[in-house]
Scaffold this motif. Structure first.
Motif, PDB file in Angstrom:
ATOM      1  N   SER A  25       0.822  -1.210   0.000  1.00 55.75           N
ATOM      2  CA  SER A  25       0.000   0.000   0.000  1.00 55.75           C
ATOM      3  C   SER A  25       0.855   1.259   0.000  1.00 55.75           C
ATOM      4  O   SER A  25       0.418   2.315  -0.470  1.00 55.75           O
ATOM      5  CB  SER A  25      -0.910   0.005   1.233  1.00 55.75           C
ATOM      6  N   ILE A  26       2.054   1.151   0.526  1.00 61.84           N
ATOM      7  CA  ILE A  26       2.986   2.283   0.529  1.00 61.84           C
ATOM      8  C   ILE A  26       3.640   2.452  -0.841  1.00 61.84           C
ATOM      9  O   ILE A  26       3.723   3.556  -1.382  1.00 61.84           O
ATOM     10  CB  ILE A  26       4.071   2.077   1.606  1.00 61.84           C
ATOM     11  N   ASP A  27       4.080   1.352  -1.426  1.00 61.30           N
ATOM     12  CA  ASP A  27       4.951   1.418  -2.611  1.00 61.30           C
ATOM     13  C   ASP A  27       4.215   1.570  -3.934  1.00 61.30           C
ATOM     14  O   ASP A  27       4.749   2.162  -4.874  1.00 61.30           O
ATOM     15  CB  ASP A  27       5.817   0.151  -2.686  1.00 61.30           C
ATOM     16  N   MET A  28       3.006   1.030  -4.030  1.00 51.64           N
ATOM     17  CA  MET A  28       2.373   0.925  -5.338  1.00 51.64           C
ATOM     18  C   MET A  28       1.985   2.279  -5.933  1.00 51.64           C
ATOM     19  O   MET A  28       1.969   2.447  -7.151  1.00 51.64           O
ATOM     20  CB  MET A  28       1.149   0.017  -5.261  1.00 51.64           C
ATOM     21  N   TYR A  29       1.669   3.262  -5.074  1.00 53.83           N
ATOM     22  CA  TYR A  29       1.230   4.551  -5.611  1.00 53.83           C
ATOM     23  C   TYR A  29       2.358   5.571  -5.764  1.00 53.83           C
ATOM     24  O   TYR A  29       2.127   6.697  -6.225  1.00 53.83           O
ATOM     25  CB  TYR A  29       0.083   5.105  -4.758  1.00 53.83           C
ATOM     26  N   LEU A  30       3.587   5.180  -5.394  1.00 54.06           N
ATOM     27  CA  LEU A  30       4.712   6.126  -5.469  1.00 54.06           C
ATOM     28  C   LEU A  30       4.937   6.687  -6.879  1.00 54.06           C
ATOM     29  O   LEU A  30       5.181   7.894  -7.027  1.00 54.06           O
ATOM     30  CB  LEU A  30       5.999   5.457  -4.957  1.00 54.06           C
ATOM     31  N   PRO A  31       4.869   5.862  -7.949  1.00 54.29           N
ATOM     32  CA  PRO A  31       5.080   6.431  -9.288  1.00 54.29           C
ATOM     33  C   PRO A  31       4.003   7.440  -9.697  1.00 54.29           C
ATOM     34  O   PRO A  31       4.202   8.193 -10.658  1.00 54.29           O
ATOM     35  CB  PRO A  31       5.038   5.202 -10.210  1.00 54.29           C
ATOM     36  N   GLY A  32       2.884   7.458  -8.996  1.00 54.03           N
ATOM     37  CA  GLY A  32       1.789   8.363  -9.344  1.00 54.03           C
ATOM     38  C   GLY A  32       1.841   9.700  -8.636  1.00 54.03           C
ATOM     39  O   GLY A  32       0.912  10.509  -8.761  1.00 54.03           O
TER      40      GLY A  32
ATOM     41  N   GLY B 152       3.693   1.830 -11.688  1.00 50.51           N
ATOM     42  CA  GLY B 152       4.130   2.705 -12.779  1.00 50.51           C
ATOM     43  C   GLY B 152       3.375   2.426 -14.061  1.00 50.51           C
ATOM     44  O   GLY B 152       2.909   3.354 -14.740  1.00 50.51           O
ATOM     45  N   TYR B 153       3.214   1.147 -14.400  1.00 46.97           N
ATOM     46  CA  TYR B 153       2.501   0.778 -15.628  1.00 46.97           C
ATOM     47  C   TYR B 153       1.001   1.054 -15.510  1.00 46.97           C
ATOM     48  O   TYR B 153       0.366   1.524 -16.457  1.00 46.97           O
ATOM     49  CB  TYR B 153       2.743  -0.695 -15.962  1.00 46.97           C
ATOM     50  N   VAL B 154       0.427   0.754 -14.322  1.00 49.14           N
ATOM     51  CA  VAL B 154      -1.004   1.011 -14.116  1.00 49.14           C
ATOM     52  C   VAL B 154      -1.292   2.511 -14.189  1.00 49.14           C
ATOM     53  O   VAL B 154      -2.255   2.941 -14.840  1.00 49.14           O
ATOM     54  CB  VAL B 154      -1.460   0.439 -12.751  1.00 49.14           C
ATOM     55  N   THR B 155      -0.450   3.303 -13.526  1.00 47.17           N
ATOM     56  CA  THR B 155      -0.624   4.758 -13.542  1.00 47.17           C
ATOM     57  C   THR B 155      -0.512   5.309 -14.955  1.00 47.17           C
ATOM     58  O   THR B 155      -1.292   6.173 -15.369  1.00 47.17           O
ATOM     59  CB  THR B 155       0.429   5.425 -12.629  1.00 47.17           C
ATOM     60  N   ASP B 156       0.463   4.784 -15.703  1.00 49.97           N
ATOM     61  CA  ASP B 156       0.674   5.252 -17.073  1.00 49.97           C
ATOM     62  C   ASP B 156      -0.511   4.903 -17.978  1.00 49.97           C
ATOM     63  O   ASP B 156      -0.904   5.699 -18.838  1.00 49.97           O
ATOM     64  CB  ASP B 156       1.954   4.635 -17.638  1.00 49.97           C
ATOM     65  N   ALA B 157      -1.090   3.726 -17.764  1.00 48.16           N
ATOM     66  CA  ALA B 157      -2.162   3.260 -18.648  1.00 48.16           C
ATOM     67  C   ALA B 157      -3.557   3.714 -18.212  1.00 48.16           C
ATOM     68  O   ALA B 157      -4.394   4.076 -19.054  1.00 48.16           O
ATOM     69  CB  ALA B 157      -2.127   1.735 -18.737  1.00 48.16           C
ATOM     70  N   TYR B 158      -3.806   3.716 -16.891  1.00 50.84           N
ATOM     71  CA  TYR B 158      -5.163   3.959 -16.408  1.00 50.84           C
ATOM     72  C   TYR B 158      -5.293   5.119 -15.425  1.00 50.84           C
ATOM     73  O   TYR B 158      -6.403   5.475 -15.033  1.00 50.84           O
ATOM     74  CB  TYR B 158      -5.708   2.696 -15.731  1.00 50.84           C
ATOM     75  N   GLY B 159      -4.163   5.684 -14.986  1.00 49.72           N
ATOM     76  CA  GLY B 159      -4.208   6.746 -13.988  1.00 49.72           C
ATOM     77  C   GLY B 159      -4.028   6.192 -12.581  1.00 49.72           C
ATOM     78  O   GLY B 159      -4.222   5.005 -12.327  1.00 49.72           O
ATOM     79  N   TRP B 160      -3.693   7.077 -11.649  1.00 46.75           N
ATOM     80  CA  TRP B 160      -3.357   6.651 -10.283  1.00 46.75           C
ATOM     81  C   TRP B 160      -4.578   6.134  -9.516  1.00 46.75           C
ATOM     82  O   TRP B 160      -4.436   5.366  -8.558  1.00 46.75           O
ATOM     83  CB  TRP B 160      -2.703   7.788  -9.506  1.00 46.75           C
TER      84      TRP B 160
END
Length: 397
Positions: free
Chosen positions: A23-30, A153-161
């Motif tokens: 939960s901490i790491d997954m949203y960092l690229p966004g 990073g890939y999810v944010t790039d494709a679908y948004g944070w």
């Protein structure tokens, strides 16, 4: 215990332990996208990390007595439901203040998983096996910072944070189902434990008075705050200062996590020849050498992207050695109130992590040096606490 059952327990307990880090790491690229959508700054978005650390720290103290009073599973399920609902709410947040608050609630939910998993390790495995079990859990947990930012990073790039938090909600649901069907009732509820504030505080005080507890809890927690410093600083260091793309940042973060994973597994092997006490001392002495070198390089402006990655890689490897051993020795003296002990250990660790991440948000702007100085301070203080505290430990568990 059969190998299949052993593997299933490690996998489920590791997943529970990994929920918070994921939960901490997954949203960092966004971070940049969140800042833009919520009309705020990346530094303010970083405060959602601090609120998460505060929530998971405070929540540990809440769940400890509940886990001892009602058993491990009921409080765990309630916490996971809170986490699932908070994750869903985060996906539709409209302003930064609400986001910071929801991250706090999400953390309070997720820390039920953390405290329950640590308590169940103490319930289900012999004391002599606990450091090895924690090393195996670190393998599962270590996959989180490898996968989470890369996937994020890939999810944010494709679908948004926003999609990241919907995925986290789905992960919470899967872990809830796995825990319900796959975990045994490892602890008989102790109805003599009061949930009134005074007895709870007295119980925590009795845990804190144990020399082995406070020595290794504070040694491990202060040293481990270096990891929180790195996590909070990494989006700014890599994406703002070194100008790497979000996807590249995800891969760098994944690579760095290899050090923690490999070191924790090396720890399992080294425990055949060395004691946990020796492993902790060796790791902290090595870590101290690394941070002093790190500071000298930073002060003399000799750090580029690759040098920074190299120094952090070795630094995190030291934590991969020390953390399973400090956790094992911290909990070793406790049987009856292992839930409270694990909660207090987690609260200390994550409270210091929140403080470190807050310091990053305040001091880290356009230089690597503030991050390095925070890491150096935490490492040297941890070593000092260990050297002083070891003198008070009279009984070996």
């Amino acid at each position: 215990m059969t190998k299949a059952r052993y593997f299933k327990l490690i996998l489920i307990l590791g997943s529970l332990t990994a929920l918070g880090p994921f939960s901490i790491d997954m949203y960092l690229p966004g971070f940049a996208g969140i800042a833009k959508d919520l009309n705020t700054t990346v530094a303010n978005v970083a405060m959602t990390l601090s609120s998460y650390f505060i929530g998971i720290s405070a929540g540990q103290l809440l769940y400890g007595p509940l886990l001892d009073r009602y058993g491990r599973k009921k409080p765990l399920f309630i916490g996971l439901l809170v986490y699932i609902l908070a994750s869903l709410s985060c996906a539709f947040v409209r302003d930064i203040d609400t986001f910071i608050g929801l991250r706090f609630i999400q953390a309070v939910g997720s820390c039920a998983a953390t405290v329950a998993s640590v308590s169940m390790v103490r319930d289900l495995f012999p004391v002599r096996d606990i450091p090895k079990v924690f090393s195996l859990l670190m393998l599962v947990v270590g996959l989180s910072p490898m996968l989470a930012p890369t996937v994020g990073g890939y999810v944010t790039d494709a679908y948004g944070w926003h999609m990241v938090f919907l995925i986290l909600m789905g992960i919470g649901i899967v872990i809830l189902l796995a825990s319900y069907f796959g975990l045994p009732s490892s602890y008989t509820p102790d109805t003599t434990i009061s949930l009134k504030p005074k007895p709870i505080l007295l119980n925590f005080a009795s845990v804190l008075k144990e020399p082995q507890f406070y020595t290794y809890a504070f040694t491990g927690s202060i040293a481990f705050s270096g990891l929180f410093t790195y996590v909070a600083a990494s989006p700014i260091i890599f994406m703002d200062i070194y100008k790497v793309e979000p996807k590249t940042y995800g891969w760098i973060f994944a690579f760095m996590s290899l050090s923690f994973i490999l070191a924790s597994q090396l720890n399992s092997v080294l425990l055949r020849w060395f004691s946990s006490e020796q492993m902790i001392m060796g790791a902290l002495l090595t870590q101290s050498t690394i941070v002093v070198t790190f500071v000298l390089l930073a002060v003399n402006d000799m750090l580029g992207l690759y040098q920074t990655i190299g120094m952090l890689f070795i630094f995190l490897a030291c934590l991969g050695i020390s953390n399973p051993n400090t956790a094992g020795l911290t909990l070793a003296p406790f049987t009856k109130n292992a839930g409270s002990a694990s909660a207090l250990m987690g609260a200390i660790q994550l409270g210091l992590g929140a403080f470190a991440s807050f310091a990053v948000g305040v001091f880290l702007k356009d230089s690597v040096l503030p991050m390095v100085l925070i890491m150096t301070t935490s490492t040297l203080v941890a070593l000092l606490v260990l050297l002083i505290g070891k003198r008070t430990i009279k009984v070996k568990y």
